[in-house]
Design a protein around this motif. Structure first.
Motif, PDB file in Angstrom:
ATOM      1  N   ILE A 143       0.819  -1.204   0.000  1.00  0.00           N
ATOM      2  CA  ILE A 143       0.000   0.000   0.000  1.00  0.00           C
ATOM      3  C   ILE A 143       0.859   1.263   0.000  1.00  0.00           C
ATOM      4  N   LYS A 144       1.923   1.221   0.775  1.00  0.00           N
ATOM      5  CA  LYS A 144       2.720   2.429   0.928  1.00  0.00           C
ATOM      6  C   LYS A 144       3.196   2.948  -0.427  1.00  0.00           C
ATOM      7  N   LEU A 202       0.562   4.488  -2.751  1.00  0.00           N
ATOM      8  CA  LEU A 202       0.189   5.874  -2.455  1.00  0.00           C
ATOM      9  C   LEU A 202       1.052   6.874  -3.234  1.00  0.00           C
ATOM     10  N   ASP A 203       2.155   6.409  -3.773  1.00  0.00           N
ATOM     11  CA  ASP A 203       2.998   7.303  -4.557  1.00  0.00           C
ATOM     12  C   ASP A 203       2.548   7.424  -6.009  1.00  0.00           C
ATOM     13  N   SER A 210      -3.060   8.701  -5.170  1.00  0.00           N
ATOM     14  CA  SER A 210      -2.520   9.466  -4.064  1.00  0.00           C
ATOM     15  C   SER A 210      -3.603  10.297  -3.387  1.00  0.00           C
ATOM     16  N   THR A 247      -7.202  10.111  -1.244  1.00  0.00           N
ATOM     17  CA  THR A 247      -7.857   9.117  -0.411  1.00  0.00           C
ATOM     18  C   THR A 247      -9.022   8.421  -1.103  1.00  0.00           C
ATOM     19  N   MET A 287      -7.872   5.939  -3.617  1.00  0.00           N
ATOM     20  CA  MET A 287      -7.282   4.804  -2.916  1.00  0.00           C
ATOM     21  C   MET A 287      -8.385   3.898  -2.384  1.00  0.00           C
ATOM     22  N   LYS A 288      -9.395   4.526  -1.814  1.00  0.00           N
ATOM     23  CA  LYS A 288     -10.501   3.723  -1.293  1.00  0.00           C
ATOM     24  C   LYS A 288     -11.167   2.938  -2.422  1.00  0.00           C
ATOM     25  N   LEU A 332      -9.037  -0.013  -3.211  1.00  0.00           N
ATOM     26  CA  LEU A 332      -9.121  -1.043  -2.175  1.00  0.00           C
ATOM     27  C   LEU A 332     -10.468  -1.741  -2.220  1.00  0.00           C
ATOM     28  N   ASN A 333     -11.455  -0.954  -2.563  1.00  0.00           N
ATOM     29  CA  ASN A 333     -12.783  -1.515  -2.677  1.00  0.00           C
ATOM     30  C   ASN A 333     -12.858  -2.547  -3.791  1.00  0.00           C
ATOM     31  N   SER A 341     -11.053  -5.674  -2.824  1.00  0.00           N
ATOM     32  CA  SER A 341     -11.652  -6.515  -1.790  1.00  0.00           C
ATOM     33  C   SER A 341     -13.043  -6.991  -2.148  1.00  0.00           C
TER      34      SER A 341
END
Lengths: 352, 352
Positions: free
Chosen positions: A237-238, A241-242, A247, A249, A252-253, A256-257, A260
Motif C-alpha cells: 500500500i505504501k 500511495l505514490d 494518491s 484518499t 485509494m478507497k 481497495l474496494n 476486496s
DNA sequence: TTTAGCACTCTTTTTGTTCGACTGCTAACA
DNA sequence: TGTTAGCAGTCGAACAAAAAGAGTGCTAAA
C-alpha cells in the motif's frame, strides 16, 4: 479485441509518443513536447493538426480545451496492439526476480511468493487465483502417540497434505484401521476444494461414529481453505500511495474496494482464458467500476493447478513492462515446477 | 506514570467533556459546546476561564488562538488515569467478538484471528507479538511412502509441528532410524525459534550425511518462521482511511511506515510488561515518531506462549473502548485455551 | 465568583485577478 | 496540398484580497 486502423507513420509516431509520455509522466502531453522530442522534424502546429484528427477517430482525449492530449481507451488499445515494443527488463528487475522467485514448500506458497515479486517489480497490486483440480488418491492415518493422530492426504499428482488431530480418548488400533478404510472409500477422487463439504456430509452419515476425529479434521481443513478463498491480493500500500492515480484518499478507497470485492475480482479472473498474457483496458471491462483500470493477466497451468495471475493498475500502466515481467516470472516458475517434477516435485508440506 | 493533580469537580467535568468530545469528533472543542452540553449550568465565559487554567497546567492545548481546545498528552493521561469510566461494549461488538473469537488449529492461528477481531472492533491496526518459549521434546520420523518422509516435532508443552519431506532416493529403514536418533540427540531442548539455526549448523557438522533431508526440513521451517517474524500487523486499510487523522496521504504513509518498521514496533512490544492493559500516549513514547500515536496493549501468557497484543491509534483513540475490547477478548481467549488444556489442548496442526 | 458583551485573532471560504499552458484557426508559404 | 508561423481564445492553477465565521480574552457589571 485487436484493433486495426490505418494510421500513417507520422500519426503512429505521435500516438506512440503521447501514450509513452503519458504513461511515464501522468501529465497530458502537449504538441510542443512532441515537436521537441522529434527535434522539430515537424512543427507543433502540424502535430496539433494530427492530434485533432487522432482525437476525431477516438484515439485521444482532451481533459479540457487548454490541456494536452491523453490516450483514450481505444488509444491505449491501438498502442498495445500495434505500436508497443517489447520491453527489456532492467538488470535490477531481473536480479530481483532471479533472487526472489524460488521454490517454497508447496505450489501454493511458491505462487504466492511469485505474486508478491510481481507486485514489487511493477509496483501494482497482483491478484492470484489458484484452482486446484487435484483429487485425493489415498488417505493414511498414523498414530503418533496416545492422543495424537496424523492424517495424511495424498493427491493424485503426488502432493501431500497432512493434519494433526489431537483426540480426547485413546482409540484402539483396529478402530483406526477401520476409519482409515472408510476414509479411503469416502474420499478417494474428491477434489481438494470440496473436501470440507464432503467430509461434513460424511460425518452426518456413515462415519458419524468417528465424528470427533473427523470434525477436528474438518475444522483444520476448513481453516486452510477459508484462508485461501478471499482472493489473494498482494500489494504494498505504501508505494501505491505514490502513484498519482492513487494518491488521493478517495481513489485509494476505490481501489481497495475493487480489490476486496470478491465479485468484481472473480469475474475478472474467470474471464482470463488465453494461455498467454492478456490485457483488458479501462472501459473494455464489463464492470463500469473498472473503467479507469487496466488488468494485465496471465493464465498458467502448472501440474494439476490452474493458476491465474493478474496485475491491476491505472489505464496508464506500463503495459510493455508488465507483460515482460509476467512472462519472465512465468518462465522461471515453469522451470521450477518442471524441475521439481523431475526430481520429485515439491519440497515439503503444504503451508499457508 | 499515573498522574495526580487536584482538580475541582467542575474542571474535571470540563476536561472529561473536552476529551470525550474530541475523541468522538476530532474537532477542537469550544466553550460554547460545553456550556450547551451542561444546559448552561455554567456560562461559556466561566468555562473559558476554566479552560484557560486547564491550559496553564498543561492539560489542554489550543491549535490556534481562535480555535477550541484539544487535550494535550498530559490531558489524555489525566483522563485515562482519573476520569475515564469503564466502557460497556455494545451488543453488536459483543456479538461480533463472541461469534468470531474461536479456536483454530494452533495457538498461533487462534491468536492471529483474535488480533484481526480486535482490529475490526476498534478499527485500528493491531499488532501481535508471539514469543514461543516452547522447546522440542521429541522428534519422530515416519516413512509415509517410498519417497516421502514425515518429520514430527513434538514440543514440551504438547504442541506438534510436522513437516513433509520428499526425497529423491529411497532411504533404507535403518538409516532413517539412525537419523531419528541423531535428531533427537541434537534437537531436544531446542527452542522452536532457533530451530532453523540449530538445524543448519547441524547439517554442517555431525549430520552432514543427511544433508538432503535436513536441508529440505530447514527450508520448510525457515519459510514458516520467515513468514511470522515480520511483525504481525492486522488492519483494514480501507476503514483506516476514514479516520480523519489518516485520511491524508502523508499521514497514512507515516502510519504505514511506523507499522512496517520492525525496530519501532519491536521496541514498543518489548516494553509491554504488565499483566494487564497498559497505555502509552503520544509524547510518552520513547520514539518521537510516535508522538501523535497512542498504544494500548495487553500482555497475556497462554501455555508456553508469551503473547503481546497492541493496538495503535491516534492520540484521539477511544481508550475506554479499547481497554474493554482487549479485556473481553483476553477473557475469551483464556477460556478457549484453558478448555483446550483440559480436553487435550489444540485441535490439530500448527498452520500459518 | 460569574457572566454578558465586545474587540480581537486567526482560519476558512469566497471571489477576483493574473499568469501560463495549449489549442484552434487563419493566412501565408513551399 | 501539406506545412508552418502567429495570434486570439479558453481554461486551469496560483495567488491575493476580501468576507465570513468561529472562538477566545478581557473588561466591566451583576
Amino acid at each position: 479485441m485487436v484493433m486495426h486502423m490505418n494510421l500513417d507513420e507520422r500519426k503512429k509516431k505521435i500516438l506512440t509518443t503521447i501514450v509513452e509520455n503519458y504513461i511515464e509522466s501522468a501529465e497530458p502531453v502537449a504538441s510542443k513536447t512532441i515537436a521537441e522530442k522529434y527535434e522539430r522534424e515537424f512543427s507543433s502546429a502540424t502535430i496539433r493538426n494530427e492530434m485533432k484528427q487522432l482525437e476525431e477517430i477516438g484515439l485521444l482525449e482532451q481533459p479540457h480545451i487548454s490541456a494536452g492530449r491523453v490516450p483514450s481507451t481505444k488509444g491505449y488499445r491501438y498502442y498495445v496492439d500495434n505500436l508497443m515494443k517489447e520491453n527489456i527488463l532492467t538488470m535490477v528487475d531481473i536480479d530481483y526476480i532471479n533472487n526472489n522467485i524460488v521454490s517454497y514448500g508447496s505450489i501454493e506458497a511458491t505462487l504466492e511468493n511469485a505474486a508478491n515479486v510481481i507486485s514489487k517489480v511493477l509496483n501494482l497490486p497482483a491478484v492470484l487465483h489458484i484452482e486446484n483440480k487435484d483429487v485425493i488418491e489415498n488417505v493414511k492415518i498414523l498414530k503418533v502417540s496416545d492422543k495424537i493422530l496424523l492424517i495424511i492426504l495424498m493427491s493424485k499428482s503426488g502432493t501431500v497434505k497432512d493434519v494433526i488431530i489431537k483426540i480426547t480418548d485413546t482409540v484402539p488400533e483396529d478402530k483406526i484401521d477401520e476409519l482409515n478404510k472408510l476414509l479411503n472409500q469416502n474420499l478417494k477422487g474428491t477434489p481438494l476444494e470440496s473436501l470440507p463439504n464432503v467430509l461434513s456430509s460424511a460425518i452426518n452419515n456413515q462415519l458419524n461414529k468417528f465424528s470427533d476425529i473427523l470434525s477436528a479434521l474438518a475444522v483444520s481443513l476448513n481453516y486452510e481453505i477459508k484462508e485461501d478463498s478471499p482472493n489473494n491480493v498482494k500489494t504494498d500500500i505504501k508505494s501505491l500511495l505514490d502513484i498519482p492515480e492513487f494518491s488521493n484518499t478517495d481513489k485509494m478507497k476505490e481501489l481497495l474496494n475493487i480489490l476486496s470485492t470478491k465479485e468484481i475480482i472473480n469475474e475478472v479472473m474467470e474471464k482470463i482464458k488465453e494461455d498467454d498474457v492478456s490485457i483488458v483496458i479501462g472501459s473494455e471491462h464489463h464492470d463500469v467500476l473498472l473503467k479507469d483500470y487496466s488488468i494485465i493477466s496471465l493464465d498458467m497451468d502448472n501440474l494439476n493447478v490452474n493458476t491465474k495471475l493478474a496485475v491491476l493498475g491505472p489505464k496508464r500502466t506500463d503495459y510493455a513492462k508488465a507483460i515482460a515481467t509476467l512472462k519472465y516470472v512465468n518462465n522461471k516458475l515453469k522451470n521450477i515446477f518442471s524441475k521439481n517434477e523431475e526430481d520429485v516435485e515439491g519440497g515439503s508440506q503444504e503451508r499457508r
